[in-house]
Design a protein around this motif. Structure first.
Motif, short mmCIF file in Angstrom:
data_model
loop_
_atom_site.label_atom_id
_atom_site.label_comp_id
_atom_site.label_asym_id
_atom_site.label_seq_id
_atom_site.Cartn_x
_atom_site.Cartn_y
_atom_site.Cartn_z
N MET A 111 0.86 -1.19 0.00
CA MET A 111 0.00 0.00 0.00
C MET A 111 0.89 1.23 0.00
O MET A 111 2.06 1.16 0.34
N SER A 112 0.31 2.35 -0.36
CA SER A 112 1.09 3.59 -0.40
C SER A 112 1.41 4.04 1.02
O SER A 112 0.73 3.67 1.98
N GLU A 113 2.44 4.83 1.13
CA GLU A 113 2.82 5.37 2.44
C GLU A 113 1.69 6.21 3.03
O GLU A 113 1.40 6.14 4.22
N ALA A 114 1.02 6.99 2.19
CA ALA A 114 -0.08 7.83 2.67
C ALA A 114 -1.21 6.97 3.25
O ALA A 114 -1.76 7.29 4.31
N GLU A 115 -1.56 5.89 2.56
CA GLU A 115 -2.60 4.99 3.05
C GLU A 115 -2.17 4.31 4.35
O GLU A 115 -2.96 4.14 5.27
N TYR A 116 -0.91 3.91 4.41
CA TYR A 116 -0.39 3.28 5.63
C TYR A 116 -0.47 4.25 6.80
O TYR A 116 -0.93 3.89 7.89
N ASN A 117 0.00 5.48 6.59
CA ASN A 117 -0.03 6.48 7.67
C ASN A 117 -1.46 6.75 8.13
O ASN A 117 -1.73 6.88 9.32
N ASN A 118 -2.38 6.83 7.18
CA ASN A 118 -3.79 7.05 7.51
C ASN A 118 -4.34 5.88 8.34
O ASN A 118 -5.04 6.08 9.33
N MET A 119 -4.00 4.67 7.93
CA MET A 119 -4.47 3.49 8.63
C MET A 119 -3.92 3.45 10.06
O MET A 119 -4.65 3.16 11.01
N MET A 120 -2.65 3.80 10.22
CA MET A 120 -2.04 3.78 11.55
C MET A 120 -2.63 4.86 12.45
O MET A 120 -2.85 4.63 13.64
N GLU A 121 -2.92 6.02 11.89
CA GLU A 121 -3.55 7.09 12.68
C GLU A 121 -4.94 6.65 13.14
O GLU A 121 -5.31 6.85 14.30
N ASN A 122 -5.70 6.05 12.24
CA ASN A 122 -7.01 5.53 12.61
C ASN A 122 -6.89 4.45 13.68
O ASN A 122 -7.69 4.40 14.61
N PHE A 123 -5.91 3.61 13.56
CA PHE A 123 -5.69 2.57 14.56
C PHE A 123 -5.42 3.19 15.93
O PHE A 123 -5.96 2.75 16.94
N ARG A 124 -4.56 4.22 15.96
CA ARG A 124 -4.25 4.88 17.24
C ARG A 124 -5.49 5.52 17.85
O ARG A 124 -5.71 5.45 19.05
N VAL A 125 -6.31 6.16 17.03
CA VAL A 125 -7.53 6.80 17.53
C VAL A 125 -8.51 5.76 18.06
O VAL A 125 -9.01 5.86 19.17
N PHE A 126 -8.77 4.74 17.26
CA PHE A 126 -9.78 3.75 17.64
C PHE A 126 -9.31 2.82 18.76
O PHE A 126 -10.13 2.21 19.45
#
Length: 84
Positions: free
Chosen positions: A40-55
């Motif tokens: 996956m793209s770095e942008a998608e990875y970063n977005n996924m990790m941020e969502n993971f931290r929030v949730f």
């Protein structure tokens, strides 16, 4: 999500990387002798990790959810930012 073999990735690496970035498409790379991986793209990875931290933090998630609920109910006020 698209699944392709690791040999296809080796043969068409640039094109596959371009597809991942341009189409915001995750690619499953299948491997005959081990577990599959996901590209996956770095942008998608970063977005996924941020969502993971929030949730993964129930208190933080609840504060965000409460804020959204207040906004949707019109319980907010607008303020101007102060420039320093």
């Amino acid at each position: 999500m698209i699944a392709i073999t690791s040999s296809q990735v080796r043969s068409h690496f640039k094109e596959i990387c371009d597809k991942v970035v341009e189409d915001v498409e995750a690619i499953i790379v299948t491997r005959s002798r081990g577990e599959n991986i996901v590209m996956m793209s770095e942008a998608e990875y970063n977005n996924m990790m941020e969502n993971f931290r929030v949730f993964s933090n129930p208190e933080r998630y609840q504060k965000i959810k409460d804020g959204i609920d207040q906004y949707e109910q019109g319980k907010y006020s607008e303020r101007e930012l102060i420039d320093d």
